[in-house]
Design a protein around this motif. Structure first.
Motif, PDB file in Angstrom:
ATOM      1  N   ARG A 190      -5.232  28.957   8.647  1.00  0.00           N
ATOM      2  CA  ARG A 190      -3.878  29.197   8.139  1.00  0.00           C
ATOM      3  C   ARG A 190      -2.953  29.401   9.321  1.00  0.00           C
ATOM      4  O   ARG A 190      -3.317  30.054  10.296  1.00  0.00           O
ATOM      5  CB  ARG A 190      -3.851  30.453   7.249  1.00  0.00           C
ATOM      6  CG  ARG A 190      -4.627  30.326   5.953  1.00  0.00           C
ATOM      7  CD  ARG A 190      -4.934  31.695   5.355  1.00  0.00           C
ATOM      8  NE  ARG A 190      -3.747  32.541   5.301  1.00  0.00           N
ATOM      9  CZ  ARG A 190      -3.788  33.875   5.151  1.00  0.00           C
ATOM     10  NH1 ARG A 190      -4.942  34.493   5.054  1.00  0.00           N
ATOM     11  NH2 ARG A 190      -2.679  34.571   5.097  1.00  0.00           N
TER      12      ARG A 190
ATOM     13  N   SER B  70       2.654  32.225   7.065  1.00  0.00           N
ATOM     14  CA  SER B  70       2.045  33.461   6.558  1.00  0.00           C
ATOM     15  C   SER B  70       3.084  34.422   5.996  1.00  0.00           C
ATOM     16  O   SER B  70       2.844  35.092   4.985  1.00  0.00           O
ATOM     17  CB  SER B  70       1.239  34.136   7.670  1.00  0.00           C
ATOM     18  OG  SER B  70       2.077  34.462   8.766  1.00  0.00           O
TER      19      SER B  70
ATOM     20  N   ASP C 193      -4.282  29.311  -0.755  1.00  0.00           N
ATOM     21  CA  ASP C 193      -3.568  29.923   0.370  1.00  0.00           C
ATOM     22  C   ASP C 193      -4.500  30.683   1.306  1.00  0.00           C
ATOM     23  O   ASP C 193      -4.086  31.085   2.394  1.00  0.00           O
ATOM     24  CB  ASP C 193      -2.477  30.864  -0.130  1.00  0.00           C
ATOM     25  CG  ASP C 193      -1.414  30.142  -0.927  1.00  0.00           C
ATOM     26  OD1 ASP C 193      -0.956  29.078  -0.455  1.00  0.00           O
ATOM     27  OD2 ASP C 193      -1.063  30.612  -2.026  1.00  0.00           O
TER      28      ASP C 193
ATOM     29  N   GLN D  13      -1.201  27.090   1.808  1.00  0.00           N
ATOM     30  CA  GLN D  13      -1.254  27.571   3.186  1.00  0.00           C
ATOM     31  C   GLN D  13      -2.608  27.349   3.861  1.00  0.00           C
ATOM     32  O   GLN D  13      -2.687  27.330   5.085  1.00  0.00           O
ATOM     33  CB  GLN D  13      -0.885  29.056   3.226  1.00  0.00           C
ATOM     34  CG  GLN D  13       0.552  29.340   2.826  1.00  0.00           C
ATOM     35  CD  GLN D  13       1.539  28.634   3.726  1.00  0.00           C
ATOM     36  OE1 GLN D  13       1.634  28.927   4.917  1.00  0.00           O
ATOM     37  NE2 GLN D  13       2.279  27.677   3.176  1.00  0.00           N
ATOM     38  N   ALA D  14      -3.673  27.250   3.092  1.00  0.00           N
ATOM     39  CA  ALA D  14      -4.972  26.957   3.687  1.00  0.00           C
ATOM     40  C   ALA D  14      -5.040  25.468   3.993  1.00  0.00           C
ATOM     41  O   ALA D  14      -4.803  24.631   3.120  1.00  0.00           O
ATOM     42  CB  ALA D  14      -6.100  27.359   2.747  1.00  0.00           C
TER      43      ALA D  14
END
Length: 912
Positions: A288, A295, A356, A381-382
């Motif tokens: 991430r 984040s 995420d 987000q991942a």
């Protein structure tokens, strides 16, 4: 005194940044030796190259395209980012394109069409500014940064056409070097790759290659120093929308949901911070990105989801989940609500993937809720990345185990080598004193420890080969061992394989720090580790089996061929790092004469012996007694003892000169020179002699360099400046305060980058020999990993020399062992550093706060200058200009720096 409110945030941020710099990664700090080195200053973009590429893109979109889509298309075609300066220059490139603003669309959307006449590409001249004038003065309006090195207009016609097979092979070579290839490197590269000669007329008629490459001339006065860039042919099977790649499995699954989630955009920073989640395969590491828009945006989203789903009216259960469907999941903590995607549906449970956070979990169906549309605006987000250099060993358990222990769950820095759907990266751990290259560390997990060079205290070894002697007295040896025998066998097989291959597949097209590859050492292919990159065409390497460092062109590197790859990677480096027992290893302890004596004695001995006195295990550094015979029982016969007893070791005053000037033993001038008086900081306090970064303009005159050759060096011609009141594009390399900063002419930066590359190749191949140094001598100095043209400001008693960089305006302290004579070859380009003072302001003592504000606005930035006056001097480094500085990067207005500083001074006075 209270700071004006509008400047408080700027000053505090700068102070905080300085406070953090000691813990910052060295790969981000130009003042330390970088783990991922690069040229110390930004190189300007080439308008001519961009224009040529833009023409190709527009020819494929003859009906026009949105300007907002241009950066993406450029990146897909050329695997490079479109320079931001080019977007500002589009409206002036009327010979390339036409820019229109449709009235029915948003004001910021522009349409781009091919120009009607595009038969000839003429670089836009930086001397031609926009016609409108919105300056606060009645001078010509400063132009945006459009400086370009003008190429030769034509080359003589070729007496023959280029054979198709030659053109095809040249096309293959150019595609291997997406960052460009020097034309002068073609003959040797062609010969090595295809085992035949390149037709001699090709270099004299580069226009024959115009249909397969773009030709750029960074040095217009030398057409043979051309750079060739491959033209990328668009794949016919390419997505007609222009978007890279076909739909991925994740995208197909996502389409099952009614919501559309935008794709994750890779951060623009060179080294973004990442949180490593896990890796079951180094070709698919889950991570991430950390920071604004990533984040932090995710944390804000999850706070909003917690608040939204905290209300019972919003909790709509997902009773019949489908594979691939997006959902909101109540986590174990009960209060946390996370975004997830359904992977597998079971009787009363479901397996979900947290999009995420990058991991999967089997949970009860009662924890699933319908995901509201407003929570689909943030990209997942991942994401995934691929570790460079480990592609062939991506599932090796030793590699994965090492990666898990060093990287999983940690925040690291990622150097992005290739920006693609799964980016190719190098990861760095910067939390320790020394930065750790994670990729290189994982590669070493494959090494067979039983093949390491033996390190046993009190053991003696004969038939030792001393391969390298460093300037601090460190030596590298090859000791007879099973590992060395195996290495020689593998290298012989590798040599035979490379000799039999006629292919471009083994050319190194993407160098990076920590990469193990092959390069020639004493005529044979040897293992080398890339330790530094100088732009895209020159690298520093360490020959790991002999301990020798070298700088070479990227075209001289080869990939390790597949048949011997595993064997070479699993064999540890066979160069044993040693130091002579009872003698110190530190800067200034070893005189250049002592180093040279050890080289002459040990490197030319065919039968050395050594005895290990002790071992520093963490560094694998052996303290040894070295002998040039087999009499290793008597340490009084060792080279250690001979050096300790010699005049070379004890009489340092003959080599390390006093700061009061050179001694008479060095044939110095009869009138003693004095070291430069310490300069004053902006607050009026005297600077310590060891703070070389922000000093006043250098003073001094040129004296005849001592030693050989005896004739005086002919200095470069004086840098030409425009007429008073005229404009010039500049780059601010150093900014102390408005009364003292250093400029570089923007239009000549290509020439400087080329010069730096040539100096690196020249001096890093030179044999180290002592240089007797005098104050005011012009020479070459190695600072960190680059070679610079410098003026000697003073010689200290501890072996350090104070120098002034004549092209960048910085003061540095370097070891006297890092100085070399400056050859006449490197005195063609005028010294590029221009000492300057900001016009439009009264002279004063500038406070630290004012200096911070000024530096934040100008340092390491391209600006437009308007010349007010020039103070000429007898030496180029004493010359000084008074100049207005203007930031033209904003569309709506130009920012004159003297207005900013005057406003700051007024507000400071009112706040007092």
């Amino acid at each position: 005194m209270t700071l004006p409110s509008r400047f408080q945030k700027e000053v505090h941020a700068h102070l905080f940044q300085n406070q953090q710099q000691s813990n910052a990664p060295s790969i981000l700090n130009e003042n330390t030796t970088p783990s991922k080195p690069r040229l110390p200053h930004s190189a300007p973009y080439s308008p001519r190259l961009v224009q040529s590429r833009l023409k190709e893109v527009l020819n494929k979109h003859s009906n026009g395209l949105w300007v907002s889509k241009l950066p993406q298309l450029y990146r897909e075609h050329y695997k490079q980012d479109l320079p931001s300066e080019a977007l500002k220059d589009l409206e002036h490139w009327t010979h390339i394109c036409t820019v229109e603003k449709p009235c029915s669309t948003k004001p910021q959307e522009l349409l781009l069409y091919p120009a009607k006449e595009t038969s000839q590409i003429i670089p836009h001249s930086a001397a031609t500014p926009p016609t409108h004038d919105k300056s606060p003065f009645h001078h010509k309006k400063p132009q945006t940064q459009r400086s370009s090195s003008t190429s030769k207009s034509s080359t003589p016609a070729s007496p023959k056409d280029l054979p198709p097979d030659v053109k095809q092979k040249l096309g293959e070579l150019l595609l291997k070097y997406s960052s460009g290839l020097w034309a002068h490197a073609l003959p040797k590269l062609y010969q090595d790759t295809y085992k035949c000669k390149l037709p001699e007329f090709v270099l004299d008629h580069l226009t024959l290659l115009s249909d397969i490459c773009t030709i750029d001339y960074p040095m217009p006065d030398n057409p043979k120093r051309a750079i060739l860039y491959a033209k990328v042919v668009e794949d016919e099977n390419r997505n007609p929308s222009g978007l890279a790649g076909s739909e991925t499995k994740e995208a197909v699954e996502r389409s099952l949901s009614s919501q559309t989630v935008p794709p994750l955009v890779i951060p623009r920073e060179e080294y973004p911070s990442v949180l490593v989640v896990e890796a079951g395969d180094t070709n698919s590491v889950i991570l991430r990105y950390i920071g604004e828009g990533y984040s932090k945006a995710q944390e804000k989203l999850e706070d909003e989801m917690r608040e939204f789903y905290g209300q019972d009216s919003n909790k709509v259960a997902l009773t019949s989940p489908l594979t691939g469907q997006l959902t909101a999941v109540r986590a174990e903590e009960e209060e946390e609500i996370l975004r997830a995607q359904v992977c597998e549906v079971m009787a009363d449970k479901v397996k979900v993937y947290y999009v995420d956070h990058g991991f999967s979990e089997v949970i009860s169906k009662i924890k699933l809720f319908e995901l509201h549309e407003k929570f689909c605006r943030l990209p997942f987000q991942a994401t995934k990345c691929k570790l460079a250099g480990l592609e062939s060993f991506s599932q090796e358990q030793a590699v994965l185990k090492r990666f898990e222990s060093m990287a999983t769950g940690k925040i690291l820095l990622a150097e992005i080598l290739v920006r693609q759907e799964v980016p190719l990266v190098v990861l760095y751990d910067t939390s320790q004193d020394d930065d750790i290259n994670i990729n290189a560390a994982c590669m070493k997990a494959l090494q067979d420890k039983s093949l390491e060079s033996p390190l046993k205290v009190n053991s003696a070894y004969m038939n030792v080969n001393v391969t390298s002697v460093c300037s601090d007295g460190t030596i590298y040896c090859q000791v007879p061992s099973r590992g060395l025998t195996k290495l020689n066998e593998i290298l012989e097989k590798t040599e035979n394989y490379l000799h039999s291959q006629v292919t471009s597949e083994l050319l190194v097209s993407r160098p990076f720090c920590g990469k193990i590859c092959l390069a020639r050492y004493k005529g044979k292919w040897s293992r080398g580790e890339i330790t530094n990159l100088h732009g895209s065409r020159v690298v520093d390497i360490l020959f790991v089996d002999v301990g020798v460092q070298a700088s070479i062109e990227v075209t001289e590197l080869r990939e390790i061929p597949p048949p011997t790859l595993r064997d070479l990677i699993s064999t540890p480096a066979q160069a044993l790092k040693c130091c002579l027992a009872d003698l110190p290893v530190s800067v200034g302890s070893w005189t250049p004469d002592a180093v040279q004596w050890l080289r002459d004695t040990a490197l030319h001995c065919s039968d050395c012996s050594l005895k290990i006195a002790k071992v520093d295990e963490p560094k694998r550094l052996a303290h040894v007694y070295l002998f040039t015979s087999k009499n290793f029982h008597d340490t009084s016969c060792s080279l250690n003892q001979q050096l300790a007893d010699s005049n070379l070791w004890n009489h340092q005053k003959d080599v390390f000169l006093s700061s009061r000037g050179p001694s008479k033993s060095l044939n110095a001038p009869t009138s003693p020179a004095t070291i430069q008086t310490p300069s004053l900081r902006s607050d009026g306090q005297e600077k310590a002699p060891h703070t070389p970064k922000r000093m006043s303009s250098p003073l001094g005159s040129q004296s005849t360099p001592p030693g050989s050759p005896p004739e005086q060096l002919a200095l470069p011609p004086l840098l030409e400046l425009p007429e008073i009141g005229q404009n010039l594009d500049v780059f601010v390399s150093v900014a102390c305060h408005p009364g003292h900063f250093v400029l570089q002419p923007w239009h000549d930066m290509y020439k400087l980058v080329d010069l730096m590359g040539e100096m690196i190749l020249h001096y890093n191949k030179m044999e180290e020999k002592p240089l007797k140094v005098e104050k005011n001598q012009v020479c070459a100095a190695k600072v960190e990993n680059n070679w610079y043209r410098v003026l000697v400001k003073g010689v200290l008693t501890n072996g350090l020399v104070s120098v002034f960089q004549l092209d960048y305006g910085k003061h540095e302290l370097v070891s006297c062992t890092q100085l070399r004579p400056l050859t006449q070859e490197f005195c063609q380009l005028p010294f590029q550093a221009i000492t300057a003072q900001l016009a439009g302001l009264k002279p004063r003592q500038w406070s630290e706060e004012a200096s911070i504000v000024f530096r934040n606005h100008v340092e390491k930035k391209p600006l437009v200058g308007q010349l007010e006056s020039v103070q000429e001097a007898s030496q180029p480094w004493d010359r000084k200009v008074v100049i207005y500085l203007v930031d033209t990067s904003q569309e709506e207005r130009d920012i004159w720096l003297h207005d900013i500083m005057a406003e700051f001074t007024d507000e400071m006075s009112n706040a007092a």
